[in-house]
Design an enzyme around this catalytic site. Structure first.
Site, PDB file in Angstrom:
ATOM      1  CE  LYS A   1      -4.338  -1.920   1.908  1.00  0.00           C
ATOM      2  NZ  LYS A   1      -5.681  -1.359   2.391  1.00  0.00           N
TER       3      LYS A   1
ATOM      4  CE  LYS B   1      -4.870  -8.803  -1.626  1.00  0.00           C
ATOM      5  NZ  LYS B   1      -5.034  -8.966  -0.156  1.00  0.00           N
TER       6      LYS B   1
ATOM      7  CE  LYS C   1     -11.845  -5.055   1.467  1.00  0.00           C
ATOM      8  NZ  LYS C   1     -12.281  -4.579   2.879  1.00  0.00           N
TER       9      LYS C   1
HETATM   10  P1  TYM Z   1     -10.136  -6.873   4.636  1.00  0.00           P
HETATM   11  O1  TYM Z   1     -11.471  -6.358   5.055  1.00  0.00           O
HETATM   12  O2  TYM Z   1      -8.880  -7.046   3.449  1.00  0.00           O
HETATM   13  O3  TYM Z   1     -10.472  -9.032   3.968  1.00  0.00           O
HETATM   14  C1  TYM Z   1     -11.382  -8.893   4.820  1.00  0.00           C
HETATM   15  C2  TYM Z   1     -11.745 -10.981   5.231  1.00  0.00           C
HETATM   16  O4  TYM Z   1     -11.636 -11.125   3.503  1.00  0.00           O
HETATM   17  C3  TYM Z   1     -10.100 -11.859   3.233  1.00  0.00           C
HETATM   18  N1  TYM Z   1      -9.802 -12.282   2.113  1.00  0.00           N
HETATM   19  C4  TYM Z   1      -9.466 -13.046   1.389  1.00  0.00           C
HETATM   20  N2  TYM Z   1      -9.567 -14.650   1.538  1.00  0.00           N
HETATM   21  C5  TYM Z   1     -10.178 -15.589   0.281  1.00  0.00           C
HETATM   22  N3  TYM Z   1      -9.410 -14.758  -1.187  1.00  0.00           N
HETATM   23  C6  TYM Z   1      -9.212 -13.388  -1.330  1.00  0.00           C
HETATM   24  N4  TYM Z   1      -8.650 -13.021  -2.300  1.00  0.00           N
HETATM   25  C7  TYM Z   1      -9.744 -12.376   0.126  1.00  0.00           C
HETATM   26  N5  TYM Z   1      -9.201 -11.344  -0.502  1.00  0.00           N
HETATM   27  C8  TYM Z   1      -9.020 -10.568   1.035  1.00  0.00           C
HETATM   28  C9  TYM Z   1      -8.961 -11.249   4.126  1.00  0.00           C
HETATM   29  O5  TYM Z   1      -8.699 -12.926   4.161  1.00  0.00           O
HETATM   30  C10 TYM Z   1      -9.884 -11.030   5.658  1.00  0.00           C
HETATM   31  O6  TYM Z   1     -10.071 -11.800   6.900  1.00  0.00           O
HETATM   32  N6  TYM Z   1      -6.616  -6.919   8.038  1.00  0.00           N
HETATM   33  C11 TYM Z   1      -8.072  -7.340   8.009  1.00  0.00           C
HETATM   34  C12 TYM Z   1      -9.430  -6.694   8.730  1.00  0.00           C
HETATM   35  C13 TYM Z   1      -8.973  -6.770  10.102  1.00  0.00           C
HETATM   36  C14 TYM Z   1      -8.904  -8.138  10.831  1.00  0.00           C
HETATM   37  C15 TYM Z   1      -8.953  -7.657  12.278  1.00  0.00           C
HETATM   38  C16 TYM Z   1      -9.060  -9.373  10.595  1.00  0.00           C
HETATM   39  C17 TYM Z   1      -9.154  -5.822  11.087  1.00  0.00           C
HETATM   40  N7  TYM Z   1      -9.295  -6.600  12.695  1.00  0.00           N
HETATM   41  C18 TYM Z   1      -9.333  -8.672  13.231  1.00  0.00           C
HETATM   42  C19 TYM Z   1      -9.321 -10.608  11.636  1.00  0.00           C
HETATM   43  C20 TYM Z   1      -8.765 -10.603  12.723  1.00  0.00           C
HETATM   44  C21 TYM Z   1      -8.490  -6.811   6.382  1.00  0.00           C
HETATM   45  O7  TYM Z   1      -7.833  -5.759   5.707  1.00  0.00           O
HETATM   46  O8  TYM Z   1      -9.310  -7.772   5.616  1.00  0.00           O
END
Ligand code: TYM
Length: 327
Positions: free
Chosen positions: A112, A195, A198
């Site tokens: 990022k 991957k 978003k």
């Molecule tokens: P975020 O918002 O980017 O994504 C949310 C969840 O979606 C999963 N994910 C995927 N899984 C499979 N294939 C993909 N292409 C794919 N893209 C996204 C992510 O692994 C995630 O589980 N940092 C985290 C948010 C967060 C969090 C936490 C998660 C903040 N605090 C505490 C767990 C526990 C995030 O940015 O997710």
């Protein structure tokens, strides 16, 4: 005592099939068995610039997606991160034991910050994984169901939890992550080496949970496929493998069953059926979302915050006492 799970999603960008399959689908399946806490992590979202009106709408929308997907507020606590200030307080305390090089090597920060130049990367973006560690450690979380891209962050939560415990005595449970092999990493439709994301530049790289029938068909038609014409699930054909995976996960068929269904048929027939499978999955989800009012969601989020607040307060008090704050 049931084991506790915690997870969250940022209210930024368009939620896509990767988010659903990699995270939310597992949460729904786990909520009967685990003491479940699911969060909309708005404080994480503001580590990159957000439009305030859009952020508020997205926060509500993500909660609607949780509910429409089958997260049951009677079984699981569902809340907004910023409603529980203890997350930020614990983050600050963990900042004092986290090390700069540990955060510098985080892939997400590197990606990022490279995008817009490291000079303009915010301190919040740098500190993002420490806030995530606070989210997890605050609730005595045992298991964090996430996609593969979050593993590095959970490793840091483990490191910080252990470091704190060593310095101040047993305080935090050291969490594990949970993911399923077939859904931990859903790839982009336009590039099977990346991957599904978003923040992708091209809309054709992901299927948003909000995409219309027409757009879904168009995106799947345009999805890249590998050379050849047979429908085979193999590492040599990563683009096709990804599409078969999505098909299998949404239709609850095995990848072998799908291979058999398409013997002698080409990519055209496979893709048009896959589009149907995705539409059949997303249509009811979108209808369910539309039937939930903002007011209902806000009430569910308020109740969820009240459920988790005592847990967060108790843990933070324990932490403050351990580090020598007067309480
Ligand atoms: P975020 O918002 O980017 O994504 C949310 C969840 O979606 C999963 N994910 C995927 N899984 C499979 N294939 C993909 N292409 C794919 N893209 C996204 C992510 O692994 C995630 O589980 N940092 C985290 C948010 C967060 C969090 C936490 C998660 C903040 N605090 C505490 C767990 C526990 C995030 O940015 O997710």
């Amino acid at each position: 005592m049931r084991q506790r799970i915690f997870s969250g999603i940022q209210p930024s960008g368009n939620l896509h099939l990767g988010n659903y399959l990699g995270a939310i689908a597992n949460w729904v399946a786990m909520q009967d068995e685990f003491d479940s806490i699911f969060c909309v992590v708005d404080m994480h979202a503001i580590t990159v610039s957000q439009d305030p009106v859009a952020l508020r709408q997205k926060t509500i929308e993500i909660a609607k997606i949780y509910l429409a997907s089958g997260i049951d507020p009677q079984k699981s606590a569902l809340f907004v991160q910023s409603h529980i200030p203890e997350h930020a307080e614990l983050c600050w305390i963990l900042n004092t034991i986290a090390k700069v090089p540990e955060l510098e090597k985080m892939t997400q920060f590197k990606d990022k910050s490279q995008k817009n130049g490291r000079e303009s990367a915010g301190v919040g973006l740098f500190d993002y994984p420490v806030l995530m560690a606070a989210d997890i450690l605050l609730y005595n979380t045992q298991t964090v169901p996430v996609g593969h891209d979050q593993v590095q962050h959970i490793e840091l939560a483990r490191t910080l939890g252990k470091r704190f415990n060593n310095k101040f005595g047993e305080t935090f449970i050291i969490p594990d992550y949970f993911m399923k092999e077939e859904s931990k990493l859903i790839m982009a439709l336009d590039d099977p080496t990346k991957k599904m994301s978003k923040s992708a530049k091209s809309e054709y790289s992901y299927i948003a949970l909000s995409d219309s029938e027409e757009i879904i068909r168009k995106k799947i038609k345009k999805a890249v496929t590998d050379s050849g014409s047979e429908i085979v699930y193999h590492d040599d054909k990563p683009a096709l493998k990804n599409l078969i995976n999505i098909y299998a996960l949404l239709s609850h068929k095995t990848t072998a069953e799908i291979e058999t269904m398409y013997v002698g048929k080409g990519y055209g027939a496979f893709k048009s059926d896959l589009a149907e499978v995705v539409v059949d999955f997303l249509k009811p989800l979108q209808e369910k979302m539309a039937s939930i009012s903002d007011e209902q969601v806000l009430e569910i989020l308020r109740v969820g915050a009240e459920k988790v607040r005592p847990l967060a307060r108790k843990k933070l008090e324990e932490v403050k006492e351990k580090i020598g704050f007067v309480i």
